[in-house]
Design a protein around this motif. Sequence first.
Motif, PDB file in Angstrom:
ATOM      1  N   PHE A  29      37.197  41.191  52.030  1.00 24.64           N
ATOM      2  CA  PHE A  29      37.722  39.706  51.986  1.00 24.64           C
ATOM      3  C   PHE A  29      38.165  39.698  50.595  1.00 24.64           C
ATOM      4  N   PRO A  30      39.715  41.243  50.175  1.00 21.47           N
ATOM      5  CA  PRO A  30      39.855  40.605  48.794  1.00 21.47           C
ATOM      6  C   PRO A  30      40.307  39.080  48.488  1.00 21.47           C
ATOM      7  N   ARG A  31      40.223  39.224  46.567  1.00 20.23           N
ATOM      8  CA  ARG A  31      41.015  37.493  46.609  1.00 20.23           C
ATOM      9  C   ARG A  31      42.705  38.092  46.395  1.00 20.23           C
ATOM     10  N   SER A  32      42.905  37.192  45.945  1.00 14.00           N
ATOM     11  CA  SER A  32      44.560  36.715  45.609  1.00 14.00           C
ATOM     12  C   SER A  32      44.152  37.508  44.195  1.00 14.00           C
ATOM     13  N   PRO A  33      45.748  37.661  43.753  1.00 16.74           N
ATOM     14  CA  PRO A  33      45.838  37.900  42.221  1.00 16.74           C
ATOM     15  C   PRO A  33      45.666  36.326  41.675  1.00 16.74           C
ATOM     16  N   GLN A  34      45.809  35.610  41.759  1.00 15.04           N
ATOM     17  CA  GLN A  34      45.557  34.643  41.402  1.00 15.04           C
ATOM     18  C   GLN A  34      44.063  34.041  40.788  1.00 15.04           C
ATOM     19  N   GLN A  35      42.950  34.408  42.033  1.00 11.83           N
ATOM     20  CA  GLN A  35      41.495  34.026  41.863  1.00 11.83           C
ATOM     21  C   GLN A  35      40.851  35.368  41.148  1.00 11.83           C
ATOM     22  N   ILE A  36      41.350  35.952  41.116  1.00 13.86           N
ATOM     23  CA  ILE A  36      40.798  37.524  40.384  1.00 13.86           C
ATOM     24  C   ILE A  36      40.717  37.393  39.053  1.00 13.86           C
ATOM     25  N   GLU A  37      42.851  36.595  38.669  1.00 17.55           N
ATOM     26  CA  GLU A  37      42.453  36.687  37.405  1.00 17.55           C
ATOM     27  C   GLU A  37      41.821  35.020  36.954  1.00 17.55           C
ATOM     28  N   THR A  38      41.788  34.358  37.570  1.00 12.00           N
ATOM     29  CA  THR A  38      40.620  33.035  37.287  1.00 12.00           C
ATOM     30  C   THR A  38      39.294  33.473  36.904  1.00 12.00           C
ATOM     31  N   LEU A  39      38.766  34.374  37.650  1.00 11.37           N
ATOM     32  CA  LEU A  39      37.129  34.598  37.076  1.00 11.37           C
ATOM     33  C   LEU A  39      37.543  35.736  36.247  1.00 11.37           C
ATOM     34  N   ASN A  40      38.714  36.748  36.258  1.00  8.73           N
ATOM     35  CA  ASN A  40      38.078  37.754  35.225  1.00  8.73           C
ATOM     36  C   ASN A  40      38.539  36.905  33.644  1.00  8.73           C
ATOM     37  N   LYS A  41      39.445  35.794  33.526  1.00 12.33           N
ATOM     38  CA  LYS A  41      39.204  34.872  32.972  1.00 12.33           C
ATOM     39  C   LYS A  41      37.640  34.417  32.130  1.00 12.33           C
ATOM     40  N   HIS A  42      36.969  34.234  33.121  1.00  9.19           N
ATOM     41  CA  HIS A  42      35.638  33.508  32.398  1.00  9.19           C
ATOM     42  C   HIS A  42      34.642  35.056  32.445  1.00  9.19           C
ATOM     43  N   LYS A  43      35.326  36.127  32.364  1.00  8.87           N
ATOM     44  CA  LYS A  43      34.223  37.039  32.789  1.00  8.87           C
ATOM     45  C   LYS A  43      32.696  37.450  31.411  1.00  8.87           C
ATOM     46  N   HIS A  44      32.803  37.114  30.324  1.00 10.20           N
ATOM     47  CA  HIS A  44      31.967  35.973  29.999  1.00 10.20           C
ATOM     48  C   HIS A  44      30.903  35.552  30.141  1.00 10.20           C
ATOM     49  N   LYS A  45      30.501  34.554  31.152  1.00  9.24           N
ATOM     50  CA  LYS A  45      29.832  34.248  32.136  1.00  9.24           C
ATOM     51  C   LYS A  45      29.182  34.248  33.159  1.00  9.24           C
ATOM     52  N   ILE A  46      30.188  35.727  34.163  1.00 12.31           N
ATOM     53  CA  ILE A  46      29.303  36.167  35.274  1.00 12.31           C
ATOM     54  C   ILE A  46      29.235  37.405  34.931  1.00 12.31           C
ATOM     55  N   SER A  47      28.198  38.146  35.862  1.00 15.55           N
ATOM     56  CA  SER A  47      27.508  38.993  36.287  1.00 15.55           C
ATOM     57  C   SER A  47      28.022  39.894  37.679  1.00 15.55           C
ATOM     58  N   SER A  48      28.365  40.454  38.086  1.00 13.46           N
ATOM     59  CA  SER A  48      28.894  41.002  39.550  1.00 13.46           C
ATOM     60  C   SER A  48      28.423  42.141  39.313  1.00 13.46           C
ATOM     61  N   ALA A 104      38.156  45.779  43.104  1.00 18.18           N
ATOM     62  CA  ALA A 104      37.429  46.991  41.951  1.00 18.18           C
ATOM     63  C   ALA A 104      38.213  46.907  40.539  1.00 18.18           C
ATOM     64  N   ARG A 105      39.301  45.962  40.120  1.00 15.29           N
ATOM     65  CA  ARG A 105      39.920  46.014  39.371  1.00 15.29           C
ATOM     66  C   ARG A 105      39.109  44.497  38.719  1.00 15.29           C
ATOM     67  N   GLU A 106      37.969  43.549  38.750  1.00 17.67           N
ATOM     68  CA  GLU A 106      37.249  42.329  38.402  1.00 17.67           C
ATOM     69  C   GLU A 106      36.817  43.813  36.707  1.00 17.67           C
ATOM     70  N   GLU A 107      36.776  42.256  36.089  1.00 18.78           N
ATOM     71  CA  GLU A 107      36.474  42.653  34.894  1.00 18.78           C
ATOM     72  C   GLU A 107      34.947  42.200  34.569  1.00 18.78           C
ATOM     73  N   TYR A 108      34.228  42.010  35.627  1.00 18.15           N
ATOM     74  CA  TYR A 108      33.228  41.529  35.136  1.00 18.15           C
ATOM     75  C   TYR A 108      31.779  42.251  35.822  1.00 18.15           C
ATOM     76  N   GLN A 109      32.740  43.521  36.626  1.00 17.35           N
ATOM     77  CA  GLN A 109      31.510  44.355  37.419  1.00 17.35           C
ATOM     78  C   GLN A 109      30.699  44.746  36.491  1.00 17.35           C
ATOM     79  N   HIS A 110      29.450  44.808  37.188  1.00 16.66           N
ATOM     80  CA  HIS A 110      28.487  45.405  36.301  1.00 16.66           C
ATOM     81  C   HIS A 110      27.528  47.176  37.276  1.00 16.66           C
ATOM     82  N   GLY A 111      27.345  46.458  38.710  1.00 16.23           N
ATOM     83  CA  GLY A 111      26.823  47.369  39.250  1.00 16.23           C
ATOM     84  C   GLY A 111      26.994  49.219  39.648  1.00 16.23           C
ATOM     85  N   THR A 112      27.067  49.712  40.118  1.00 15.84           N
ATOM     86  CA  THR A 112      27.379  51.233  40.419  1.00 15.84           C
ATOM     87  C   THR A 112      28.307  51.379  41.073  1.00 15.84           C
ATOM     88  N   ALA A 113      29.270  50.048  41.544  1.00 18.67           N
ATOM     89  CA  ALA A 113      30.307  50.020  42.708  1.00 18.67           C
ATOM     90  C   ALA A 113      31.813  51.293  41.558  1.00 18.67           C
TER      91      ALA A 113
END
Length: 269
Positions: free
Chosen positions: A177-196, A159-168
């Motif tokens: 299956f939630p991710r670990s804090p480290q995993q979500i931190e890595t993905l958020n770091k690259h939010k400019h190239k991710i669209s979820s 829910a706190r991912e910074e690359y979420q562009h859907g309606t959730a």
Amino acid sequence: MFSSLLLFSSLLAISQAIPPPPIDPCAPYCADVYIISCRATLEVQGEGQIGQVAEYVQSATMQTVERVALEYPAILEGYAKSAATGAEALKQLITKQTKECPDQKIVLLGYSQGAQVVGDAISGGGYGQMGDELIPGMSEELIDRITAVVLMGDPRHMAREEYQHGTARKDDGDGVFPRSPQQIETLNKHKHKISSYCNRKDALCAVRGKGNLGGHYDTISMFVTPAKEWVLEMIEGQELPEIPDELEIESDSEELPEVPDELEIPQEI
């Protein structure tokens, strides 16, 4: 003067007589864009529904495009092992491709389990129901080689991912299956190239939302248009418009019953 002209003429004649270097028939073919599609659980081997995005991009761009489908089990029984196998296969494929074609633009597409595979390959696998041991993801150098990532109906959506562009929304909760804090931190770091894209009526990526499995199946039809247009903009290098936090998209799943309190998810995953 005469001798200088004679020498120049001789060198010119020799250079014109030297044939160009032969083309290596064993050299890899390197398209401008390399799209890897990761299919959903139980979809037959191939691109799956997420391949619609790859198909559109290929038809809409003037660049050369090579499309491949990740080979992995995509099964329900033994889900965790299937996803881990897919993530490792994806890391190996990208590693190989970046060595053979260092100038390619790499695009990753994943739906459902395929979205988890993509996310795990980037940020690492494991944690929670996926196994307590954290499995390393890609190196920063490898992640930097990726141009665009599309995740649809990701069971590990946060829910706190910074690359979420859907309606959730945030109060719709995380995925099953939630991710670990480290995993979500890595993905958020690259939010400019991710669209979820998570549909708030999708019971797999937003478990506290008033959704069901029908909402999960609606994901492709709901978000395929914004996803394919976003990928095209990314590979073309155009300046991107801002994406609103919440897209007003209607779903046909309104009439479907609400998801039960407990989803029937295999215990041995």
